[in-house]
Design a protein around this motif. Sequence first.
Motif, PDB file in Angstrom:
ATOM      1  N   UNK A  35       2.630  -0.340  -7.033  1.00  0.00           N
ATOM      2  CA  UNK A  35       2.352  -0.332  -8.476  1.00  0.00           C
ATOM      3  C   UNK A  35       1.395  -1.462  -8.846  1.00  0.00           C
ATOM      4  N   UNK A  36       1.682  -2.656  -8.302  1.00  0.00           N
ATOM      5  CA  UNK A  36       0.803  -3.799  -8.587  1.00  0.00           C
ATOM      6  C   UNK A  36      -0.592  -3.550  -8.022  1.00  0.00           C
ATOM      7  N   UNK A  37      -0.665  -3.014  -6.792  1.00  0.00           N
ATOM      8  CA  UNK A  37      -1.961  -2.721  -6.187  1.00  0.00           C
ATOM      9  C   UNK A  37      -2.759  -1.723  -7.008  1.00  0.00           C
ATOM     10  N   UNK A  38      -2.080  -0.683  -7.504  1.00  0.00           N
ATOM     11  CA  UNK A  38      -2.756   0.308  -8.341  1.00  0.00           C
ATOM     12  C   UNK A  38      -3.262  -0.333  -9.632  1.00  0.00           C
ATOM     13  N   UNK A  39      -2.453  -1.200 -10.220  1.00  0.00           N
ATOM     14  CA  UNK A  39      -2.855  -1.875 -11.458  1.00  0.00           C
ATOM     15  C   UNK A  39      -4.063  -2.776 -11.219  1.00  0.00           C
ATOM     16  N   UNK A  40      -4.047  -3.479 -10.088  1.00  0.00           N
ATOM     17  CA  UNK A  40      -5.189  -4.349  -9.748  1.00  0.00           C
ATOM     18  C   UNK A  40      -6.450  -3.508  -9.535  1.00  0.00           C
ATOM     19  N   UNK A  41      -6.293  -2.383  -8.847  1.00  0.00           N
ATOM     20  CA  UNK A  41      -7.438  -1.499  -8.626  1.00  0.00           C
ATOM     21  C   UNK A  41      -8.003  -0.971  -9.932  1.00  0.00           C
ATOM     22  N   UNK A  42      -7.121  -0.537 -10.826  1.00  0.00           N
ATOM     23  CA  UNK A  42      -7.570  -0.028 -12.121  1.00  0.00           C
ATOM     24  C   UNK A  42      -8.251  -1.138 -12.929  1.00  0.00           C
ATOM     25  N   UNK A  46      14.605  -0.245   5.023  1.00  0.00           N
ATOM     26  CA  UNK A  46      15.620  -1.060   4.370  1.00  0.00           C
ATOM     27  C   UNK A  46      15.384  -1.030   2.879  1.00  0.00           C
ATOM     28  N   UNK A  47      16.459  -1.289   2.130  1.00  0.00           N
ATOM     29  CA  UNK A  47      16.341  -1.226   0.680  1.00  0.00           C
ATOM     30  C   UNK A  47      15.350  -2.256   0.167  1.00  0.00           C
ATOM     31  N   UNK A  48      15.436  -3.478   0.722  1.00  0.00           N
ATOM     32  CA  UNK A  48      14.549  -4.538   0.238  1.00  0.00           C
ATOM     33  C   UNK A  48      13.093  -4.175   0.500  1.00  0.00           C
ATOM     34  N   UNK A  49      12.800  -3.679   1.729  1.00  0.00           N
ATOM     35  CA  UNK A  49      11.418  -3.318   2.053  1.00  0.00           C
ATOM     36  C   UNK A  49      10.940  -2.179   1.168  1.00  0.00           C
ATOM     37  N   UNK A  50      11.816  -1.214   0.907  1.00  0.00           N
ATOM     38  CA  UNK A  50      11.434  -0.085   0.060  1.00  0.00           C
ATOM     39  C   UNK A  50      11.094  -0.550  -1.353  1.00  0.00           C
ATOM     40  N   UNK A  51      11.930  -1.464  -1.896  1.00  0.00           N
ATOM     41  CA  UNK A  51      11.675  -1.969  -3.246  1.00  0.00           C
ATOM     42  C   UNK A  51      10.365  -2.743  -3.293  1.00  0.00           C
ATOM     43  N   UNK A  52      10.163  -3.602  -2.298  1.00  0.00           N
ATOM     44  CA  UNK A  52       8.928  -4.395  -2.242  1.00  0.00           C
ATOM     45  C   UNK A  52       7.710  -3.479  -2.122  1.00  0.00           C
ATOM     46  N   UNK A  53       7.836  -2.422  -1.317  1.00  0.00           N
ATOM     47  CA  UNK A  53       6.719  -1.491  -1.136  1.00  0.00           C
ATOM     48  C   UNK A  53       6.369  -0.786  -2.436  1.00  0.00           C
ATOM     49  N   UNK A  54       7.395  -0.324  -3.143  1.00  0.00           N
ATOM     50  CA  UNK A  54       7.142   0.367  -4.418  1.00  0.00           C
ATOM     51  C   UNK A  54       6.501  -0.585  -5.426  1.00  0.00           C
ATOM     52  N   UNK A  55       7.051  -1.781  -5.551  1.00  0.00           N
ATOM     53  CA  UNK A  55       6.488  -2.761  -6.490  1.00  0.00           C
ATOM     54  C   UNK A  55       5.053  -3.102  -6.082  1.00  0.00           C
ATOM     55  N   UNK A  98      -5.923   4.067  -6.503  1.00  0.00           N
ATOM     56  CA  UNK A  98      -5.262   4.574  -5.297  1.00  0.00           C
ATOM     57  C   UNK A  98      -5.560   3.689  -4.101  1.00  0.00           C
ATOM     58  N   UNK A  99      -6.783   3.181  -4.022  1.00  0.00           N
ATOM     59  CA  UNK A  99      -7.130   2.271  -2.927  1.00  0.00           C
ATOM     60  C   UNK A  99      -6.298   1.003  -3.009  1.00  0.00           C
ATOM     61  N   UNK A 100      -6.180   0.433  -4.207  1.00  0.00           N
ATOM     62  CA  UNK A 100      -5.369  -0.769  -4.360  1.00  0.00           C
ATOM     63  C   UNK A 100      -3.925  -0.536  -3.957  1.00  0.00           C
ATOM     64  N   UNK A 101      -3.369   0.613  -4.354  1.00  0.00           N
ATOM     65  CA  UNK A 101      -1.984   0.924  -4.024  1.00  0.00           C
ATOM     66  C   UNK A 101      -1.796   1.109  -2.524  1.00  0.00           C
ATOM     67  N   UNK A 102      -2.702   1.845  -1.886  1.00  0.00           N
ATOM     68  CA  UNK A 102      -2.546   2.123  -0.460  1.00  0.00           C
ATOM     69  C   UNK A 102      -2.732   0.870   0.386  1.00  0.00           C
ATOM     70  N   UNK A 103      -3.678   0.015   0.011  1.00  0.00           N
ATOM     71  CA  UNK A 103      -3.856  -1.237   0.766  1.00  0.00           C
ATOM     72  C   UNK A 103      -2.629  -2.129   0.630  1.00  0.00           C
TER      73      UNK A 103
END
Length: 449
Positions: A53-60, A41-50, A87-92
């Motif tokens: 990105x947030x997970x990657x930023x937290x990991x970095x 779904x569009x909403x799930x896709x948007x939430x997943x992408x965001x 990458x770990x933050x993003x994947x989790x």
Amino acid sequence: MNSLLSGVNPLDLDLVGLPLLTILYAATGLALLLVLLGPTGVRRAIVTVIGAVVGAAVGWALAWFISDVWDPWGVSLSTGTRLWTAALGASLAVVVLNLRGQVRWRRVVAVCAIGLCLLSAAAGINADVGQFPTLRVALGLASYPPLDEALAAAQAPDAQTRAAHPDSANATGLAAEGTGVVGTVSIPATESGFAARDALVYLPPAAQLPYPPALPVVEMLSGQPGSPSDVFTAGHLASILDTYSRAHSGLAPILVVPDQLGAPGNNPMCVDSALGNSASYLTIDVPAWIKSHLHVAAQPAGWTIAGFSQGGTCSIQLGAAHPQVFSTILDISGELVPSNGSEAHTVQSGFGGSVSRYATAAPTAILATHAPYAGLGAIFVVGDDDIRFLPGIRAVADAAQRAGVDTHLFESPGTAHDWHTVDYAWTTALPIIAARTALLAPAMIAMTQ
């Protein structure tokens, strides 16, 4: 997978080689793909992408905090390790955000994906650093026999060869085709009283001959925290020296790896202090033991002191201060000044609170005090991604050159403060050490033929 494990003890499986890493990364990618192919779904896709990105930023940010704020190891994490953490933050984040609404089997896959993501990140970081080549090393199960036992085991086949070919004057010879031997020894702290752990010794094929030549010797020091075995398990020095010896009639330096720490977490900074007389141990006790137990070159021209990280700092400190003992220095990613925590703690713990004593222990100060040198050589190696140690190595190399030291500076491409830099350093420095120590002198080569 069966062919990967065929005939290999699981404890000795290569943790940094492509076969295992390829399988692990592929399994992780497949698990993530199955999670993403669930409800859409569009909403799930948007939430997943965001979320990614947030997970990657937290990991970095986490890698930045550990490396540059908390700084528990005194080194900066490499770009590769920071990317793996991101990458770990993003994947989790992707897995967690897609758990809801999945059918049961996909939830099971998602839980497995979390474990696979953690394993992949750990494996990727380990491959980037090169610390644990096998599970045996990672579990602390790697060990070496006493040197005399290792020699006896290596020479047993040679005894059979001599019996089968009694007319062969040098049946143990075959030095160019042999391999080195690594074993533990106890080097007493007769003069220093330093509480050292057992040392490790590498004897190249030429040193195992019935009448070996007097070979050059390298006193090699590990980093901190660490132990003498690190230079063989993570640094692959036996393999590097074996490769070199096979191309040079079995000739390679004898390598002695003493303990300059006393315990993994200790750091006496290679000075004589309340923390232990580490300097005297390394410059008096260890050389005395080497000369009395191994067939090595008697003159300083055949002696090298080397080290990685804290051991690299020690190598330039001791080599520059004792040119009557060592003629060549190999400083791999050493520090600008000896360090044991903050500068205040360093001065208090290692120098009795004396700022002047601390200042005179800096490699640049030692070099300036003993200048000009006659016959001393120094090889400096640092990873070009080692943002914290690179400026210091360049500064010490410049000071060495100003002091009249025959100076070489190499920057290892694409590596940081890790064992890949050590591998590059030894491979690059061996020909220079060989030339400076007359390892390949015609008379020495003739003794191995």
